[in-house]
Write an enzyme that holds these catalytic residues in place. Structure first.
Site, PDB file in Angstrom:
ATOM      1  CE  LYS A  13      40.338  43.628  41.836  1.00 36.20           C
ATOM      2  NZ  LYS A  13      39.722  43.184  43.079  1.00 36.20           N
ATOM      3  NE  ARG A  88      43.696  37.821  43.498  1.00 35.33           N
ATOM      4  CZ  ARG A  88      42.612  38.219  42.826  1.00 35.33           C
ATOM      5  NH1 ARG A  88      42.703  38.616  41.595  1.00 35.33           N
ATOM      6  NH2 ARG A  88      41.453  38.224  43.414  1.00 35.33           N
ATOM      7  NE  ARG A 127      31.049  40.127  42.896  1.00 27.50           N
ATOM      8  CZ  ARG A 127      32.374  40.118  42.822  1.00 27.50           C
ATOM      9  NH1 ARG A 127      33.030  41.214  42.487  1.00 27.50           N
ATOM     10  NH2 ARG A 127      33.029  39.028  43.110  1.00 27.50           N
ATOM     11  NE  ARG A 160      33.399  35.979  41.342  1.00 31.05           N
ATOM     12  CZ  ARG A 160      34.437  36.781  41.449  1.00 31.05           C
ATOM     13  NH1 ARG A 160      34.535  37.835  40.685  1.00 31.05           N
ATOM     14  NH2 ARG A 160      35.389  36.526  42.327  1.00 31.05           N
ATOM     15  NE  ARG A 171      36.706  36.248  46.281  1.00 31.82           N
ATOM     16  CZ  ARG A 171      35.532  36.782  45.911  1.00 31.82           C
ATOM     17  NH1 ARG A 171      34.400  36.238  46.295  1.00 31.82           N
ATOM     18  NH2 ARG A 171      35.508  37.847  45.162  1.00 31.82           N
TER      19      ARG A 171
HETATM   20  P1  ADP Z   1      38.098  39.172  43.398  1.00 28.54           P
HETATM   21  O1  ADP Z   1      39.077  40.267  43.103  1.00 28.54           O
HETATM   22  O2  ADP Z   1      36.740  39.686  43.643  1.00 28.54           O
HETATM   23  O3  ADP Z   1      38.562  38.215  44.454  1.00 28.54           O
HETATM   24  P2  ADP Z   1      38.668  37.796  40.863  1.00 28.54           P
HETATM   25  O4  ADP Z   1      37.673  37.476  39.821  1.00 28.54           O
HETATM   26  O5  ADP Z   1      39.739  38.777  40.537  1.00 28.54           O
HETATM   27  O6  ADP Z   1      37.828  38.242  42.122  1.00 28.54           O
HETATM   28  O7  ADP Z   1      39.396  36.440  41.328  1.00 28.54           O
HETATM   29  C1  ADP Z   1      38.676  35.287  41.675  1.00 28.54           C
HETATM   30  C2  ADP Z   1      39.644  34.190  42.099  1.00 28.54           C
HETATM   31  O8  ADP Z   1      40.483  33.830  40.997  1.00 28.54           O
HETATM   32  C3  ADP Z   1      40.627  34.558  43.219  1.00 28.54           C
HETATM   33  O9  ADP Z   1      40.037  34.374  44.482  1.00 28.54           O
HETATM   34  C4  ADP Z   1      41.778  33.575  42.953  1.00 28.54           C
HETATM   35  O10 ADP Z   1      41.485  32.285  43.429  1.00 28.54           O
HETATM   36  C5  ADP Z   1      41.803  33.482  41.439  1.00 28.54           C
HETATM   37  N1  ADP Z   1      42.742  34.473  40.841  1.00 28.54           N
HETATM   38  C6  ADP Z   1      42.417  35.564  40.079  1.00 28.54           C
HETATM   39  N2  ADP Z   1      43.510  36.237  39.715  1.00 28.54           N
HETATM   40  C7  ADP Z   1      44.570  35.577  40.245  1.00 28.54           C
HETATM   41  C8  ADP Z   1      45.978  35.794  40.262  1.00 28.54           C
HETATM   42  N3  ADP Z   1      46.524  36.854  39.651  1.00 28.54           N
HETATM   43  N4  ADP Z   1      46.761  34.906  40.932  1.00 28.54           N
HETATM   44  C9  ADP Z   1      46.221  33.841  41.548  1.00 28.54           C
HETATM   45  N5  ADP Z   1      44.920  33.589  41.611  1.00 28.54           N
HETATM   46  C10 ADP Z   1      44.082  34.443  40.967  1.00 28.54           C
END
Ligand code: ADP
Length: 236
Positions: A13, A88, A127, A160, A171
């Site tokens: 993404k 999400r 990554r 990360r 996750r």
């Molecule tokens: P990925 O899609 O690779 O898991 P992101 O950078 O999108 O990585 O998200 C990292 C973390 O940030 C998630 O595991 C979650 O804990 C938090 N997070 C991100 N976006 C949201 C969201 N929309 N709602 C709740 N938690 C979120």
């Protein structure tokens, strides 16, 4: 244009959102990046989010919804935006629907990058990201030219914190349980599923092919460079 980019962690993404926003000239808003910035700044929101993110869970809907609603008020969102990692949960999707109708925003286009779950752990643990320009590398498929250094600005690449194997697995589990139902929520909208287990360039070609007619139809500005097509021709 309002774009929602879905896909499990490690589906690419972030890479695609960078390419799409350069092409369309709209900002990419990653709630994950915003939350990491809050953690970095030591804010109350960052403190509330840190341990949840470190364990691979989801930050509370209220906190994330408020953060997102504020961000969308900024002037760079006036001509559209791409959301990466939001909504999400079904609650977040409902909140976004309300926001869209209250603020009279465009109806969203949904892109779903679908990748078999068993391919994801390897992708995420290899990554690396540039902390400065946010460019994403993969040691197996897209390594930097010099090990550990960003090709674009020479900054040392970082891993990360939540890309360790056990957190990655959590996750993915969280995605399956809480975010997959959001895809069902959007099934009857402008919803496009894209196979994410191919090269980033090929996937981007498919995405531009999907979005091009929609962009032309609603006349949204396209600020970025032309896209090289598989057959070698270029289009603006
Ligand atoms: P990925 O899609 O690779 O898991 P992101 O950078 O999108 O990585 O998200 C990292 C973390 O940030 C998630 O595991 C979650 O804990 C938090 N997070 C991100 N976006 C949201 C969201 N929309 N709602 C709740 N938690 C979120």
């Amino acid at each position: 244009m309002v774009l929602l980019l879905f896909g499990p962690p490690g589906s690419g993404k972030g890479t695609q959102s960078q390419k799409i926003t350069r092409w369309l000239g709209i900002p990419a808003i990653s709630t994950g990046d915003m939350l990491r910035a809050e953690i970095g700044s030591g804010s109350a929101l960052g403190k509330a989010a840190a341990s949840i993110m470190a364990n691979g869970g989801l930050v509370g809907d209220d906190l994330v919804n408020r953060m997102l609603a504020d961000r969308l008020l900024q002037p760079d969102c006036a001509n559209g935006f791409l959301l990466d990692g939001y909504p999400r949960t079904v609650e977040q999707a409902e909140f976004l629907d309300n926001l869209i109708s209250e603020r009279r925003l465009e109806k969203p286009v949904i892109l779903h990058l679908d990748v078999p779950l068993d391919a994801l752990v390897g992708r995420l643990t290899s990554r690396r990201q540039c902390p400065k320009c946010k460019r994403i590398y993969n040691l197996l498929q897209q390594p930097p030219k010099s090990p550990g250094i960003c090709d674009d600005d020479g900054a040392p690449l970082e891993i990360r914190k939540d890309d360790s194997e056990d957190v990655v697995k959590e996750r993915i589990r969280t995605y399956d349980e809480l975010t997959r139902p959001v895809l069902a929520y959007y099934q009857d909208r402008k919803y496009f599923q894209i196979r994410g287990d191919r090269s980033p360039g090929y996937i981007f070609e498919e995405i531009t092919g999907i979005l091009d007619p929609l962009v032309s139809k609603n006349g949204a500005g396209r600020g970025g460079a032309s896209v090289k097509r598989a057959n070698g021709s270029r289009r603006k």
